[in-house]
Design a protein around this motif. Structure first.
Motif, PDB file in Angstrom:
ATOM      1  N   UNK A   1       2.185   4.183   2.600  1.00 53.02           N
ATOM      2  CA  UNK A   1       3.542   3.874   3.008  1.00 53.02           C
ATOM      3  C   UNK A   1       3.730   2.345   3.101  1.00 53.02           C
ATOM      4  N   UNK A   2       4.933   1.855   2.907  1.00 53.32           N
ATOM      5  CA  UNK A   2       5.175   0.411   3.070  1.00 53.32           C
ATOM      6  C   UNK A   2       4.792  -0.052   4.476  1.00 53.32           C
ATOM      7  N   UNK A   3       4.303  -1.259   4.560  1.00 55.50           N
ATOM      8  CA  UNK A   3       3.897  -1.811   5.854  1.00 55.50           C
ATOM      9  C   UNK A   3       5.138  -2.055   6.703  1.00 55.50           C
ATOM     10  N   UNK A   4       5.141  -1.500   7.915  1.00 58.96           N
ATOM     11  CA  UNK A   4       6.297  -1.602   8.791  1.00 58.96           C
ATOM     12  C   UNK A   4       6.319  -2.953   9.518  1.00 58.96           C
ATOM     13  N   UNK A   5       7.462  -3.266  10.089  1.00 65.02           N
ATOM     14  CA  UNK A   5       7.596  -4.522  10.814  1.00 65.02           C
ATOM     15  C   UNK A   5       6.783  -4.527  12.102  1.00 65.02           C
ATOM     16  N   UNK A   6       6.450  -3.340  12.635  1.00 66.37           N
ATOM     17  CA  UNK A   6       5.677  -3.267  13.882  1.00 66.37           C
ATOM     18  C   UNK A   6       4.188  -3.085  13.604  1.00 66.37           C
TER      19      UNK A   6
END
Length: 816
Positions: free
Chosen positions: A690-695
């Motif tokens: 999955x794309x790396x999240x901001x958190x």
């Protein structure tokens, strides 16, 4: 630079070409000014095509020229270019007039004309294009190498107009309304089509005493004119064209006509193949067959069926936004030019005493623009993308159908907002003579808007703009009167059959064959409709039953969009309240796949409020236009509300099961567009990718992924064996190693192959949760809490692992 007497034209052109590549732009322009002033027309004749091509670019787009469409006022070159190309005192126009006095000709290949014109000529049909009359050269090699012979002024304006639509090899900047090209178009229109005064005379006198009227076409080339009009009328109109030498003012007004013809033909003569075939009348097809028979016998070639070669290669033109913006500028100026007609010249009794310029003002819109603009807008309505960029086409249409906005009279915007159509326009037959512009294009707009996402504030604004314009007082009545005139029985017109009425684009010059004025409104509106749609057109009334049903459908869609906008507004307010400062640590909404029901990302907050306002006012305007009272509207909304409840709105869109998953039906697409239903948007690929999240920490995500991949690759078989056991250890392994999707319900919500789905759900170790800032913060707090009780790092780690194991043990699903 050497003196004019010492240098040959060939050396002059070679030196100018070399200077253009080696010297600064300002110095090149200064030397060009000196050359234009010092050299005679005989020598300037050879450099003129190169100079025009250097300024506007080549017709094939290889030479970009001065990039006038992207030259901004902040550029150092801007003032130099504007002074050089100024129509009043510019050196370039001085060169044009200098060559015009000698009557030089310059050729333009037919292959660079607009698509419909080119195809028509190659098919042997002379288009209804005054610019082409008596200017075609017919070589012995065939129609494929035809060219136009234009005088210097026509050639200059042709190159200037074609630079707007010629695709360039390299485009890096965006067209702007304050660019040099846009300003020059406005300047040329105001100079050659002035709203006050007359056209300034050219600084040079012609060698001959006339404007060189076109010579009759050679009888060996029996071209036909396409459209609903007979070919004999076209031939009579051209061959009997009188000279305009008797009127001195006409020698200056010809430039206004030439500029207008070039602009109209190059910018508006674009449409699809379907419309091209529709414009072919039976008389033209017969004339075309006769022409092909004569040409085949002359050239000893077999006869090919009409359209066998050229129609197959017809490439429909797709206008750009800057193209439509310039067309709107042309429409606005022509309205202002036409509205500047002196009141004492309006009556038909004064026609014989009016000047050529005043006569041009009277017929300019109807004779030159109406037909081609209608076809151009109809093509745009049918082929433009369903997005907010359609606004430029919409505003062009609205500008044309509101000529009273360009009278030059200063009005207060606040008091004029609800004033409606001025009284002096009620008796001008503006709606009856442009009936299809109001009714047919309104139907085309309805067909577009019912397929558009009205939750988007830009699309809602377009609906509001159209509804507001058509809701002007008196406008609906004017349109209805026009429809009543068109629907008048045919037997009423039997005694008028001998009268002649020409279509807007017919003829060579409005001065060449003045037709008798047709005062009968019924005949005018019928001639307008049949001239644009053909004798077999099936007219749909704007206020008829069929269109009224479409409007009721639009009202339902608008109400649905209002409800969706309200939901978005409520959801955005709720999300804004939940996502506080602590959301940076991941303590906000846990739904990673959260999305709104409809609209775009920017359709929140103030944009949603504007959307609701635009749609609300659009409903009011539509009720005014089609006379829907409050009771009918309430009943319609009640019917809509009874068919949709909260439970129904949460269902999936209407779709059918296909080979690879669900496929939307037409009803399902409508539900998705208007935000009535939606799919549960979830990520269904590999959870580890999955794309790396901001958190999440990007470095830790990549590090833990490598560690997990090594462990899964080495111990994957042991994990499968552990999770397949039916005992307590198997349950515990499935809880920690199975993916959340497999542990939930395993439903498939989007097309995916079975092998891919099974690969994602195999037992494996995932350490990605340790890269979350929330997890790292929790671990830091636990270690600090352990330090308060004198626990070392190893002891705290052991307690954390033990606690995590016990939590998983108690929260695991129990198999019964």
């Amino acid at each position: 630079m050497a003196a004019p007497a010492m240098q040959q034209p060939s050396y002059l052109l070679a030196n100018l070409k070399m200077d253009s590549t080696t010297k600064p732009f300002l110095q090149c322009c200064q030397e060009l000014v000196k050359v234009i002033d010092d050299y005679p027309a005989k020598e300037l004749h050879l450099i003129f095509p190169w100079l025009v091509e250097s300024v506007f670019g080549s017709l094939d787009g290889v030479i970009v020229g001065w990039n006038l469409g992207f030259l901004q006022a902040c550029s150092n070159r801007y003032n130099i270019v504007m002074d050089f190309l100024n129509p009043r005192y510019g050196p370039m126009m001085k060169l044009v007039y200098k060559l015009q006095a000698e009557e030089y000709k310059y050729e333009i290949p037919v292959s660079f004309l607009p698509g419909p014109v080119k195809v028509s000529i190659q098919e042997g049909v002379l288009p209804d294009c005054p610019l082409l009359n008596n200017k075609l050269h017919f070589p012995l090699s065939g129609l494929q190498t035809l060219s136009l012979a234009l005088n210097p002024f026509e050639y200059y304006m042709f190159m200037f107009a074609s630079s707007l639509i010629t695709p360039k090899v390299t485009i890096v900047l965006m067209f702007s309304l304050d660019s040099a090209y846009f300003v020059l178009v406005d300047t040329y229109l105001k100079y050659f089509l002035p709203t006050e005064g007359s056209v300034p005379p050219s600084p040079f006198t012609y060698k001959r005493s006339s404007v060189s009227p076109p010579s009759p076409r050679a009888p060996s080339v029996p071209f036909a004119g396409y459209g609903i009009h007979s070919t004999s009328l076209l031939k009579r109109h051209i061959s009997h064209q009188p000279s305009v030498t008797a009127d001195p003012a006409a020698q200056e007004i010809w430039r206004s006509e030439a500029l207008l013809q070039v602009f109209v033909e190059m910018w508006l003569h674009h449409y699809s193949l379907e419309i091209y075939q529709k414009l072919q009348s039976p008389q033209v097809k017969l004339a075309l067959l006769q022409y092909r028979l004569s040409m085949s016998s002359m050239l000893c070639q077999p006869l090919t069926p009409p359209g066998s070669g050229t129609l197959d290669t017809y490439q429909p033109f797709t206008p750009t936004e800057e193209h439509v913006l310039v067309v709107r500028l042309l429409v606005k100026h022509l309205h202002a030019f036409s509205c500047s007609l002196k009141p004492e010249q309006v009556s038909s009794s004064a026609h014989s005493h009016t000047s050529p310029l005043e006569e041009l003002k009277r017929v300019v819109v109807h004779r030159f623009v109406q037909q081609k603009l209608y076809v151009f807008l109809q093509h745009c309505f049918g082929h433009w993308p369903l997005d907010a960029s359609f606004r430029v086409v919409l505003e062009t249409w609205l500008s044309y159908i509101q000529p009273w906005r360009y009278t030059g009279e200063k009005t207060n915007p606040q008091t004029d907002q609800n004033k409606g159509v001025p009284e002096k326009w009620l008796n001008k037959c503006v709606c009856s003579e442009n009936l299809l512009m109001y009714t047919k294009l309104f139907q085309g707009f309805l067909n577009r808007v019912v397929r558009t996402d009205l939750v988007n504030v830009k699309n809602a604004l377009m609906v509001f703009r159209v509804a507001k314009v058509f809701a002007q007082p008196n406008l609906s009545e004017m349109i209805q009167k026009g429809e009543q005139l068109f629907l008048e029985p045919e037997h009423v017109l039997h005694h008028r059959q001998h009268r002649c009425f020409l279509s807007p684009g017919h003829g060579d010059s409005f001065l060449s064959a003045r037709q008798p004025v047709v005062t009968d409104r019924v005949f005018r509106v019928k001639s307008h409709v049949y001239g644009l749609e053909g004798q077999d057109c099936q007219y749909k009334q704007m206020f008829g039953t069929e269109l009224r049903g479409t409007v009721l459908k639009l009202i339902q869609i608008i109400d649905q969009a209002r409800q969706t906008a309200k939901k978005i507004s409520d959801q955005s307010a709720e999300v804004a309240a939940n996502n506080s400062f602590m959301s940076w640590f991941g303590m906000g909404s846990p739904d990673l796949n959260y999305t709104f029901n409809g609209g775009e990302v920017d359709d929140t907050g103030a944009c949603v409020k504007k959307t609701h306002e635009f749609l609300e006012r659009s409903l009011d305007y539509l009720c005014q236009i089609f006379r829907l009272n409050a009771g009918q509207l309430s009943q319609l909304m009640a019917t809509l509300g009874s068919g949709q409840d909260d439970g129904n709105s949460k269902q999936l869109p209407d779709c059918v099961q296909g080979e690879n998953g669900l496929i939307l039906t037409d009803l399902g697409r409508m539900q998705v567009i208007n935000g009535l239903r939606r799919f549960e948007i979830e990520y269904q690929g590999d959870p580890e990718l999955q794309p790396i999240r901001s958190y999440e920490n990007a470095i830790l995500v990549r590090l833990f992924f490598k560690i997990s991949s090594l462990v899964n690759e080495r111990f994957g078989g042991h994990m499968d064996a552990l999770c397949s056991r039916p005992d307590f250890l198997g349950q515990l392994g499935r809880h920690y190693l199975a993916s959340p999707e497999a542990a939930a319900d395993g439903r498939r919500r989007s097309p995916e192959t079975r092998l891919t789905a099974e690969g994602y759900r195999r037992p494996r170790l995932s350490l990605r949760m340790l890269a979350s800032y929330r997890t790292l913060l929790m671990l830091l707090l636990l270690y600090l809490f352990g330090a308060l009780f004198s626990f070392g790092p190893m002891s705290s780690t052991l307690l954390i692992l033990t606690g995590g194991f016990l939590y998983g043990l108690l929260s695991r699903p129990v198999r019964r």
